[in-house]
Design a protein around this motif. Structure first.
Motif, PDB file in Angstrom:
ATOM      1  N   PRO A 157       4.205 -15.937-106.074  1.00 51.15           N
ATOM      2  CA  PRO A 157       2.984 -15.262-105.627  1.00 51.15           C
ATOM      3  C   PRO A 157       3.134 -13.743-105.634  1.00 51.15           C
ATOM      4  CG  PRO A 157       3.535 -17.067-104.153  1.00 51.15           C
ATOM      5  CD  PRO A 157       4.706 -16.892-105.075  1.00 51.15           C
ATOM      6  N   TYR A 158       1.999 -13.090-105.812  1.00 52.54           N
ATOM      7  CA  TYR A 158       1.931 -11.626-105.815  1.00 52.54           C
ATOM      8  C   TYR A 158       1.142 -11.175-104.604  1.00 52.54           C
ATOM      9  CZ  TYR A 158       0.475  -6.903-107.255  1.00 52.54           C
ATOM     10  OH  TYR A 158       0.226  -5.552-107.303  1.00 52.54           O
ATOM     11  N   GLY A 159       1.713 -10.282-103.807  1.00 50.30           N
ATOM     12  CA  GLY A 159       1.011  -9.729-102.663  1.00 50.30           C
ATOM     13  C   GLY A 159       0.871  -8.232-102.776  1.00 50.30           C
ATOM     14  N   ASP A 160       1.945  -7.529-102.442  1.00 46.26           N
ATOM     15  CA  ASP A 160       1.951  -6.064-102.519  1.00 46.26           C
ATOM     16  C   ASP A 160       2.607  -5.575-103.808  1.00 46.26           C
ATOM     17  OD1 ASP A 160       0.780  -5.774 -99.926  1.00 46.26           O
ATOM     18  OD2 ASP A 160       2.725  -6.289 -99.067  1.00 46.26           O
ATOM     19  N   THR A 161       3.658  -6.270-104.244  1.00 43.18           N
ATOM     20  CA  THR A 161       4.361  -5.909-105.477  1.00 43.18           C
ATOM     21  C   THR A 161       4.638  -7.173-106.268  1.00 43.18           C
ATOM     22  OG1 THR A 161       6.522  -6.047-104.383  1.00 43.18           O
ATOM     23  CG2 THR A 161       5.451  -3.871-104.444  1.00 43.18           C
TER      24      THR A 161
ATOM     25  N   GLN B 138      -1.295 -15.469 -98.165  1.00 47.29           N
ATOM     26  CA  GLN B 138      -2.123 -15.445 -96.959  1.00 47.29           C
ATOM     27  C   GLN B 138      -2.711 -16.830 -96.752  1.00 47.29           C
ATOM     28  OE1 GLN B 138      -4.665 -11.962 -95.878  1.00 47.29           O
ATOM     29  NE2 GLN B 138      -6.355 -13.394 -96.239  1.00 47.29           N
ATOM     30  N   VAL B 139      -2.580 -17.357 -95.559  1.00 48.55           N
ATOM     31  CA  VAL B 139      -3.112 -18.686 -95.251  1.00 48.55           C
ATOM     32  C   VAL B 139      -3.989 -18.600 -94.006  1.00 48.55           C
ATOM     33  CG1 VAL B 139      -1.168 -19.899 -96.289  1.00 48.55           C
ATOM     34  CG2 VAL B 139      -1.087 -19.318 -93.864  1.00 48.55           C
TER      35      VAL B 139
ATOM     36  N   VAL C 288       6.893 -16.375 -99.087  1.00 45.10           N
ATOM     37  CA  VAL C 288       7.453 -17.683 -99.412  1.00 45.10           C
ATOM     38  C   VAL C 288       8.475 -17.522-100.532  1.00 45.10           C
ATOM     39  CG1 VAL C 288       5.387 -18.966 -98.725  1.00 45.10           C
ATOM     40  CG2 VAL C 288       5.618 -18.185-101.074  1.00 45.10           C
ATOM     41  N   ASN C 289       9.426 -18.427-100.562  1.00 40.13           N
ATOM     42  CA  ASN C 289      10.473 -18.364-101.580  1.00 40.13           C
ATOM     43  C   ASN C 289      10.275 -19.376-102.694  1.00 40.13           C
ATOM     44  OD1 ASN C 289      12.047 -16.298-100.271  1.00 40.13           O
ATOM     45  ND2 ASN C 289      12.650 -17.846 -98.761  1.00 40.13           N
ATOM     46  N   HIS C 290       9.179 -20.088-102.643  1.00 40.83           N
ATOM     47  CA  HIS C 290       8.929 -21.136-103.637  1.00 40.83           C
ATOM     48  C   HIS C 290       8.589 -20.544-105.004  1.00 40.83           C
ATOM     49  CE1 HIS C 290       8.890 -23.684-100.156  1.00 40.83           C
ATOM     50  NE2 HIS C 290       7.833 -23.067 -99.674  1.00 40.83           N
ATOM     51  N   LEU C 291       9.011 -21.227-106.050  1.00 40.33           N
ATOM     52  CA  LEU C 291       8.711 -20.851-107.425  1.00 40.33           C
ATOM     53  C   LEU C 291       7.821 -21.918-108.052  1.00 40.33           C
ATOM     54  CD1 LEU C 291      12.309 -19.788-108.569  1.00 40.33           C
ATOM     55  CD2 LEU C 291      10.494 -18.309-107.682  1.00 40.33           C
ATOM     56  N   VAL C 292       7.036 -21.519-109.019  1.00 37.46           N
ATOM     57  CA  VAL C 292       6.169 -22.457-109.735  1.00 37.46           C
ATOM     58  C   VAL C 292       6.522 -22.429-111.213  1.00 37.46           C
ATOM     59  CG1 VAL C 292       3.805 -23.000-110.412  1.00 37.46           C
ATOM     60  CG2 VAL C 292       4.274 -22.189-108.096  1.00 37.46           C
ATOM     61  N   ASP C 293       6.781 -23.612-111.775  1.00 36.93           N
ATOM     62  CA  ASP C 293       7.018 -23.759-113.206  1.00 36.93           C
ATOM     63  C   ASP C 293       5.702 -24.189-113.839  1.00 36.93           C
ATOM     64  OD1 ASP C 293       7.733 -24.376-115.774  1.00 36.93           O
ATOM     65  OD2 ASP C 293       9.367 -25.734-115.240  1.00 36.93           O
ATOM     66  N   THR C 294       5.065 -23.300-114.573  1.00 33.63           N
ATOM     67  CA  THR C 294       3.744 -23.606-115.136  1.00 33.63           C
ATOM     68  C   THR C 294       3.793 -24.735-116.158  1.00 33.63           C
ATOM     69  OG1 THR C 294       3.996 -21.860-116.809  1.00 33.63           O
ATOM     70  CG2 THR C 294       2.915 -21.256-114.736  1.00 33.63           C
TER      71      THR C 294
END
Length: 244
Positions: free
Chosen positions: A6-10, A17-18, A67-73
């Protein structure tokens, strides 16, 4: 393989945000409970950015955190559009040339669902987002049954109209009402009509998972953002065949 965060500030900072509601009176303890919940969801650190009472004994929260989760598209599963998006002129021409009669559609909101915005956007002449609804297609015969239609009423109308397709909209999702109603509807059609004479069953609504069509016993699921032309193009694809 493409890995994203995810992208928030950088870029790649993992910030999300939830929002959620807890059955607690708004006070410091409730705010602490919201942060604890966010921590258990994997937000670390979690920052409470908004809290507001929502009636007696409930508080709405917005929490921001990493969060530290990664997503593999490459592992993402979606339902891609597998049919051409036709113009209204092409849709009418294909139906007239190949079906040689009007294609009959029956639509409704079933169960206790009284939210007709979705079904009206697809069926009514006015349409949505600059597109006219299915009633504007001269080669489509459309019956909009409106809200709170019982499954037996829908089956009977579809039988009487000799419907080629049945469109059902479900917005109310409390206690999975949209899933229960859809399964009941598909089971009723299977019981009432032989396989070769059943209409195409299509459901739509903002909370449906498009991958669940087979599980729910329907032919197609359309989710948020669907337009009348997309539905009409699918009807041609499924019931009439190639436009060429």
């Amino acid at each position: 393989m493409t890995i994203v965060r995810p992208y928030g500030d950088t870029t790649g900072d993992g910030m999300v945000q939830v929002s959620f509601t807890l059955p607690l009176v708004h006070d410091k303890r409730a705010e602490g409970a919201a942060v604890q919940l966010a921590n258990k969801m994997g937000l670390d650190p979690a920052m409470l950015v908004h809290a507001k009472p929502m009636g007696e004994g409930f508080t709405f929260f917005v929490v921001y955190g990493r969060v530290n989760h990664l997503v593999d598209t490459d592992e993402v599963q979606v339902v891609e559009r597998d049919f051409p998006l036709l113009s209204a002129k092409e849709i009418n021409a294909v139906i007239k040339r190949k079906l040689r009669r009007r294609l009959t559609v029956v639509g409704a909101c079933i169960g206790t669902d009284a939210h007709t915005v979705g079904i009206d956007a697809i069926l009514n002449l006015k349409g949505i987002a600059g597109e006219k609804g299915l009633e504007s297609y001269r080669e489509l015969a459309v019956t909009n049954m409106g809200a709170q239609v019982s499954v037996p009423e829908l089956v009977e109308t579809a039988r009487a109209q000799k419907a080629d397709a049945v469109l059902v909209s479900q917005v109310v999702t409390q206690r999975d009402a949209h899933l229960l109603n859809t399964r009941a509807m598909s089971a009723a059609f299977r019981e009432a009509m032989p396989a070769g004479r059943r209409p195409l069953l299509i459901v739509g609504g903002p909370r449906f998972d498009e991958l669940m069509a087979a599980d729910l016993g329907v032919d197609r699921i359309f989710s948020r953002g669907t337009t009348p032309r997309e539905v009409a193009s699918y009807l041609v694809h499924a019931l009439v065949g190639s436009p060429s």
